[in-house]
Design a protein around this motif. Sequence first.
Motif, PDB file in Angstrom:
ATOM      1  N   LEU A 363      -0.495   1.838   1.412  1.00 40.61           N
ATOM      2  CA  LEU A 363      -1.938   1.615   1.425  1.00 40.61           C
ATOM      3  C   LEU A 363      -2.494   1.554   2.845  1.00 40.61           C
ATOM      4  O   LEU A 363      -3.615   2.004   3.100  1.00 40.61           O
ATOM      5  CB  LEU A 363      -2.276   0.331   0.666  1.00 40.61           C
ATOM      6  CG  LEU A 363      -1.956   0.341  -0.830  1.00 40.61           C
ATOM      7  CD1 LEU A 363      -2.357  -0.980  -1.471  1.00 40.61           C
ATOM      8  CD2 LEU A 363      -2.647   1.504  -1.531  1.00 40.61           C
ATOM      9  N   ALA A 368      -6.064   1.131   4.527  1.00 42.98           N
ATOM     10  CA  ALA A 368      -6.234  -0.306   4.300  1.00 42.98           C
ATOM     11  C   ALA A 368      -6.050  -1.086   5.595  1.00 42.98           C
ATOM     12  O   ALA A 368      -5.198  -0.742   6.421  1.00 42.98           O
ATOM     13  CB  ALA A 368      -5.245  -0.795   3.252  1.00 42.98           C
ATOM     14  N   VAL A 391     -10.401  -3.407   3.107  1.00 45.33           N
ATOM     15  CA  VAL A 391     -10.690  -2.057   3.584  1.00 45.33           C
ATOM     16  C   VAL A 391     -12.064  -2.028   4.234  1.00 45.33           C
ATOM     17  O   VAL A 391     -12.904  -2.900   3.994  1.00 45.33           O
ATOM     18  CB  VAL A 391     -10.651  -1.016   2.434  1.00 45.33           C
ATOM     19  CG1 VAL A 391      -9.282  -0.924   1.814  1.00 45.33           C
ATOM     20  CG2 VAL A 391     -11.697  -1.345   1.382  1.00 45.33           C
ATOM     21  N   ASP A 395     -13.854   3.468   3.429  1.00 47.09           N
ATOM     22  CA  ASP A 395     -12.499   3.859   3.034  1.00 47.09           C
ATOM     23  C   ASP A 395     -12.129   3.377   1.634  1.00 47.09           C
ATOM     24  O   ASP A 395     -11.027   3.664   1.144  1.00 47.09           O
ATOM     25  CB  ASP A 395     -11.474   3.288   4.032  1.00 47.09           C
ATOM     26  CG  ASP A 395     -11.656   3.841   5.430  1.00 47.09           C
ATOM     27  OD1 ASP A 395     -12.113   4.985   5.557  1.00 47.09           O
ATOM     28  OD2 ASP A 395     -11.346   3.122   6.398  1.00 47.09           O
ATOM     29  N   VAL A 399      -8.704   4.467  -0.629  1.00 48.01           N
ATOM     30  CA  VAL A 399      -7.626   3.493  -0.774  1.00 48.01           C
ATOM     31  C   VAL A 399      -7.457   3.097  -2.243  1.00 48.01           C
ATOM     32  O   VAL A 399      -6.328   2.928  -2.727  1.00 48.01           O
ATOM     33  CB  VAL A 399      -7.887   2.258   0.104  1.00 48.01           C
ATOM     34  CG1 VAL A 399      -6.821   1.201  -0.122  1.00 48.01           C
ATOM     35  CG2 VAL A 399      -7.929   2.656   1.585  1.00 48.01           C
TER      36      VAL A 399
END
Length: 491
Positions: A363, A368, A391, A395, A399
């Motif tokens: 991630l 992340a 995040v 994003d 993610v």
Amino acid sequence: MRLLAFDGRMGASGDMLLGALVAAGADPSVLSPVEDALDVTYRVHEVDKNGILATKVDVLLAETDGGDPRGEGHGDDHRRLRADGDDGGDSDNDADGDGEDEHSHQHQYRHHDHAHDGEHTHHHDDGHEHSHDDHEHHHSHDDHEHHHSHDDHTHAEGHGPHRTFPEVVELVESMDLPASVVEDATAIFRVLGEAEAEVHGTDLDETHFHEVGADDAIADVVGVCLLLDDLGVDRVVTGPVAVGGGEAEMSHGSYPVPAPAVLNITEAADWSVRGGPVEAELLTPTGAAILAHLAEGVETLPSMSVESSGYGAGGWDFPDRPNVLRAVVGDGGSRLVRDEISVLETNLDDATPEVLGGLQQTLKDAGARDVSIVPTTMKKSRPGHLVKVVVKPEDAERVAYRLAVETGTLGIREHGAGHRWTARREFETATLAVDGDEYEVSVKVGSDADGVVYDRSAEYDDALAVANETGLPVREVMRRAVDAVASNDGE
């Protein structure tokens, strides 16, 4: 905390950044080391952009300068400086590219006409061209009239050799610059070089910068770093930056906006981009690289007590909006940095240890900022795990998709855009002597906006490697590393 915030809703370029910083209070006389190194001149003057008085910084060839480049009638506060140039396309979205579209405003603010004969071709820093036939511009101010010509000034676009990255670094290091300015300028040129090398499939050290390695480009990059140093800000942020739209002519043909190099640069930037709001090239490679290195991304203007503000002029003239980059300087208030975030959550009751074990790195690779996996009890008293992911808002979708495909979860909750307070983080290297041998351990140093250090922690992987080689306990290696850094800092 002294904060500088850019509003890039009409893009950004090297000359726009120069103008915005001067308009916000930076002293252009600090640019003299750049002028001493190259045979060019900075011209700082004011222009009208749809009713907004903005600062324009042109880079002229010094040997063709037929007098005061500010034009007659300017006061002492508009300084004449010599320098090295602008990065091709960094007369940002410049209709002529040579700044001739700009209408220099004297302190009298009189009406003035500009007539440009012939055809002007502008080469952007990524090879973009814009041609414009005969045209005139008329602006009105309080029924006064003034005629002013720029024919005696030659812009420095593309002037000088097209250098490789090592040649640019050597030139920057040869200037009489503060160490922090050299570090920032070198990092920005590395961003530019890596982006261009990726586009052309070449090695960084062998890639010629073309227009970006010419004198005017170096003036933009080093000039921005010098002006920023003069402002003495602690943090730089920018809102989403507009890239424009349509197509641009490059040396290899027509390409969609944004240019390939700009896309490569923005992949690693902390801030987000958005298309439009016009069909023109608004974000240049040099503007993107400068912001990618210097600025953090924010969605809105942070809370601050405004000390000064100003506008840097771009080259395009649009009928319904000013082509300017706004800079705001002020006290950011908090001793910690406000970071806009979203939080993603999902509950898992059938994830294997192998999937959970690799989830954090997977991630983080997707964007992340932090990943937590917490054991929990789910329905029917089944054991499970709560996965929480921090995040950036832009994003979140990417993610979330990676979280779904990696775990098989059928639903992910988003808590929406909030914020977190973060410390400034830097890494220092501790050198430890053990039985006559030296070992290096990286130490993370946390401090507030005033530079007050309140935490030091040794990197575990580094400490573990030293412990394995020396037989010392990991805790002892970490303690020695922290003490060594504290001692170097004078504590």
